[in-house]
Design a protein around this motif. Structure first.
Motif, PDB file in Angstrom:
ATOM      1  N   THR A 176       4.367   3.378  14.545  1.00 13.78           N
ATOM      2  CA  THR A 176       4.144   2.142  13.488  1.00 13.78           C
ATOM      3  C   THR A 176       4.899   2.674  12.310  1.00 13.78           C
ATOM      4  N   ALA A 177       4.711   3.911  11.687  1.00 18.79           N
ATOM      5  CA  ALA A 177       5.430   4.315  10.469  1.00 18.79           C
ATOM      6  C   ALA A 177       6.984   3.947  10.559  1.00 18.79           C
ATOM      7  N   GLY A 178       7.409   4.406  11.832  1.00 21.73           N
ATOM      8  CA  GLY A 178       8.873   4.233  11.922  1.00 21.73           C
ATOM      9  C   GLY A 178       9.424   2.664  11.920  1.00 21.73           C
ATOM     10  N   THR A 179       8.365   1.961  11.800  1.00 24.79           N
ATOM     11  CA  THR A 179       8.855   0.240  11.724  1.00 24.79           C
ATOM     12  C   THR A 179       9.040   0.017  10.390  1.00 24.79           C
ATOM     13  N   SER A 236       7.063   4.149   4.666  1.00 28.91           N
ATOM     14  CA  SER A 236       6.798   4.545   6.148  1.00 28.91           C
ATOM     15  C   SER A 236       5.417   5.356   6.075  1.00 28.91           C
ATOM     16  N   CYS A 237       5.394   6.060   4.909  1.00 26.31           N
ATOM     17  CA  CYS A 237       4.062   6.670   4.809  1.00 26.31           C
ATOM     18  C   CYS A 237       2.692   5.868   4.701  1.00 26.31           C
ATOM     19  N   GLY A 238       2.965   4.826   3.888  1.00 27.68           N
ATOM     20  CA  GLY A 238       2.173   3.739   3.695  1.00 27.68           C
ATOM     21  C   GLY A 238       1.640   3.158   5.022  1.00 27.68           C
ATOM     22  N   LEU A 239       2.647   3.037   5.888  1.00 30.52           N
ATOM     23  CA  LEU A 239       2.255   2.357   7.040  1.00 30.52           C
ATOM     24  C   LEU A 239       1.344   3.357   8.187  1.00 30.52           C
TER      25      LEU A 239
END
Length: 297
Positions: free
Chosen positions: A130-133, A228-231
């Motif tokens: 998910t972070a990688g999106t 990405s950290c927020g996701l």
């Protein structure tokens, strides 16, 4: 007197040259002075910051066999454009979904009391997917997520972090900073680094490396990785896991070495991840109301 009359024109010319040189020199100094167009000092005069959070993305040294500069990014193939369609919801459903997601995320808290209870590895993998999106500059995806579950490696990380954090609290951080943190009852002791079943260390890639060895510029790499950290935080909250966002000052180089990460990666964030401990507590804090964070124009 006759000799003086003959030399006078030469003396005048020499004097003019000296005056002209003196007038031009300040202008040259001003033109080469390390200041911005607004007169502000450049990076040489910046205040102290963590060396691992300094962003040095200038791409140097990319040359072909003849020594001519090469734009590495141009070596990438053009991406095909494909149709896109998104889910569209009725207005009532949109409102309900927005409220539900806010309720979920509003329960997110920074938790320093983490249970050692095992967490399925696939759940962590999906959270990182998910972070990688996240969006990234020129779709360079400049992130690396290192997941540590080995107890010995976790303990090594804790020793490094606590050693540097003690210096941070006692010397590097100002009195006001330490005082503000004391309200949250934090210190340099990081027991959760041993206890949490997983540590996720998020590295930003300050540049990529192409197959031919040239550097690939990673635009806005720190902002991209921060998004990405927020996701990642949202994904962990969605499955009932907790963490504390940690940016351990001056630990990056040592942690990079023990994790065998390449020199183009810099540590941005350290996240201990797991279930909250049964006796976990948090400070009673309030978030700003909508009127304090929203401006409609």
């Amino acid at each position: 007197m006759a000799l003086l009359s003959v030399l006078t024109p030469f003396l005048v010319v020499g004097l003019c040259l000296v005056i002209g040189f003196m007038l031009l020199r300040p202008r040259e100094t001003e033109a080469t002075s390390p200041t911005s167009s607004a007169g502000a000092p450049q990076a040489d005069h910046r205040p102290w910051v963590d060396q691992d959070l300094q962003d040095d993305t200038e791409d140097k040294g990319n040359e072909d066999e003849d020594g001519d500069p090469v734009d590495s990014n141009e070596e990438e193939e053009q991406h095909l454009q494909v149709p896109y369609s998104a889910s569209r919801y009725p207005k009532e459903s949109m409102l309900e979904r927005s409220k539900d997601f806010y309720t979920l995320m509003n329960r997110r808290r920074t938790i320093r009391f983490i249970s050692p209870e095992p967490v399925p590895r696939e759940v962590i993998d999906n959270a990182i997917l998910t972070a990688g999106t996240a969006p990234s500059g020129a779709h360079t995806e400049p992130w690396t997520f290192v997941v540590v579950s080995d107890p010995e490696t976790k303990h090594q990380i804790r020793r490094i972090v606590e050693k540097e954090e003690e210096v941070n609290y006692l010397q590097r951080m100002g009195d006001k900073w330490v005082k503000d943190l004391s309200k949250l009852r934090t210190n340099w002791i990081k027991e959760y680094l041993d206890v949490a079943p997983y540590l996720i260390l998020v590295f930003k890639q300050i540049h990529g490396i192409l197959p031919n060895g040239n550097k690939l510029t990673h635009y806005y790499n720190e902002i991209s990785v921060s998004i990405s950290c927020g996701l990642l935080l949202a994904a962990l909250q969605n499955v009932g896991l907790v963490t504390v966002t940690s940016t351990p000052l001056n630990c990056g180089p040592q942690l990079r070495l023990i994790l065998k990460r390449p020199a183009n990666e810099k540590l941005l964030m350290l996240l201990p991840v797991g279930y909250p401990a049964c006796d976990a507590t948090v400070p009673e804090l309030k978030r700003k109301p909508l009127d304090d964070i929203l401006v409609h124009i």
